[in-house]
Design an enzyme around this catalytic site. Structure first.
Site: not given
Ligand code: APR
Length: 343
Positions: A31, A33, A116, A120
């Site tokens: 995602g 991260d 999240s 998450y």
């Molecule tokens: N720019 C903006 N928003 C983004 C991007 C990006 N490049 N990529 C994804 N998103 C959005 C997703 O669509 C979602 O709405 O960010 C939001 C959060 O999604 P995640 O990245 O999956 O984060 P989260 O739900 O907090 O889960 C965290 O996921 O990637 C792993 O290492 C991270 O273990 C942790 C978990």
């Protein structure tokens, strides 16, 4: 505008700090991260390695490396279970801790993803509401521009009920032909009453404009002199008068309008200042004006609400419901691909 909802890839945001939705190891993932680590390069991971991880709800800051942003603020959101295990409080803490770190490092602009709401599993609309509530509280006391970055539109939705309510209101009121009845009202120099839903209008062969323009309200005004004076006052004068009448401070008004201080002081210092329509409407919402007062304030800025404009109809919807929460209104405007309220 202090709080904006934008559609973008957060790694492209040219801001002082981007916030990363990390995990407790801070050693990267998928995602956001993954995207941030890929764009920032190996230097970011090297710095994260020495941070010793991060607890859920907390935040830590590193450099931005190859990102356009100067800093990355890593925060760890809660894994959503059923909403009954303190998830909301932990998510609120992520935003609060990240904003505190940004302030500590004198950041003027910060971009958040919807923490999240991906892996998450936090429901998107609830995750957005938490973000907006915490950030808007922070912005009442602090000068900063904050972006909530929505990566894909599909991932973003306001509640189904609100969406269908507004869609129905637009359908009832949207005027296909460009007969703009509010212009007629202005011609008749009378305040505009909300137009009857289109279905009702369809039954009438001849729409009688005087019925829609509440001229009597004008004449019934017991203090006609004051009313006449108010007709001559400028937008800026009406704005300042209304702030006093509502017992608000200037700061309360422009912050609630999601307008930055610099723009407000321009309006305040120039009685002939002509704001943009979204700015004029943002102040009408902040002052919680009625539809007629809103139309009056718009007229002083040289505008009118129009039923051939979805943006206007959505604003009218919220005013008619008595909902003056500008962040909820902006969420709805964003959902209908309209520009947002504020500067
Ligand atoms: N720019 C903006 N928003 C983004 C991007 C990006 N490049 N990529 C994804 N998103 C959005 C997703 O669509 C979602 O709405 O960010 C939001 C959060 O999604 P995640 O990245 O999956 O984060 P989260 O739900 O907090 O889960 C965290 O996921 O990637 C792993 O290492 C991270 O273990 C942790 C978990």
């Amino acid at each position: 505008m202090p709080l904006e909802i934008v559609r973008n890839d957060i790694t492209k945001m040219k801001v002082d700090a981007v916030v990363n939705a990390a995990n407790e190891s801070l050693l990267g993932g998928g995602g956001v991260d993954g995207a941030i680590h890929r764009a920032a390069g190996a230097g970011l991971l090297a710095e994260c390695r020495i941070l010793g991880g991060c607890k859920t709800g907390k935040a830590k800051i590193t450099g931005g490396y190859n990102l356009p942003a100067k800093y990355v603020i890593h925060t760890v959101g809660p894994i959503y279970d059923d909403g009954k295990h303190g998830e909301k409080a932990l998510l609120e803490s992520c935003y609060r801790e990240s904003l505190a770190l940004a302030k500590e490092h004198n950041c003027e602009t910060v971009a958040f993803p919807l923490i999240s709401s991906g892996v998450y599993g936090y429901p998107k609309d609830q995750a957005l509401k938490v973000a907006i509530d915490v950030i808007s509280d922070f912005l009442l006391e602090n000068e900063m521009t904050v972006y909530i970055v929505i990566f894909d539109k599909a991932a973003y939705k306001i509640s189904e009920k609100l969406f269908s309510d507004i869609a129905e209101y637009i359908d009832d009121n949207y005027v296909d032909e460009h007969t703009d009845y509010s212009r007629e009202c202005m011609r008749m120099n009378a305040p505009m009453a909300p137009m009857a839903p289109r279905r009702a209008r369809r039954k009438k062969t001849e729409v009688d404009l005087s019925e829609m323009c509440d001229c009597k309200a004008m004449l019934a005004e017991d203090d006609l002199d004051a009313k006449l004076r108010q007709i001559d006052e400028s937008f800026s004068q009406m704005l300042l008068r209304k702030i006093d009448e509502k017992g608000m401070t200037d700061a309360e008004c422009y912050k609630k309008a999601n307008i930055d201080r610099k723009l407000f002081s321009k309006i305040r210092s120039d009685i002939h200042y002509k704001p943009s329509k979204p700015t004029a409407l943002a102040f009408a919402i902040s002052l919680e004006l009625s539809l007629l007062e809103t139309e009056d304030m718009l007229r002083k800025a040289g505008f009118a609400l129009s039923h051939s404009n979805k943006f206007d109809i959505i604003i009218e919807y919220f005013i008619s419901k008595g909902n003056y929460n500008i962040f909820e209104i902006n969420e709805a405007l964003f959902a209908f691909d309209q520009s947002l309220l504020g500067a």
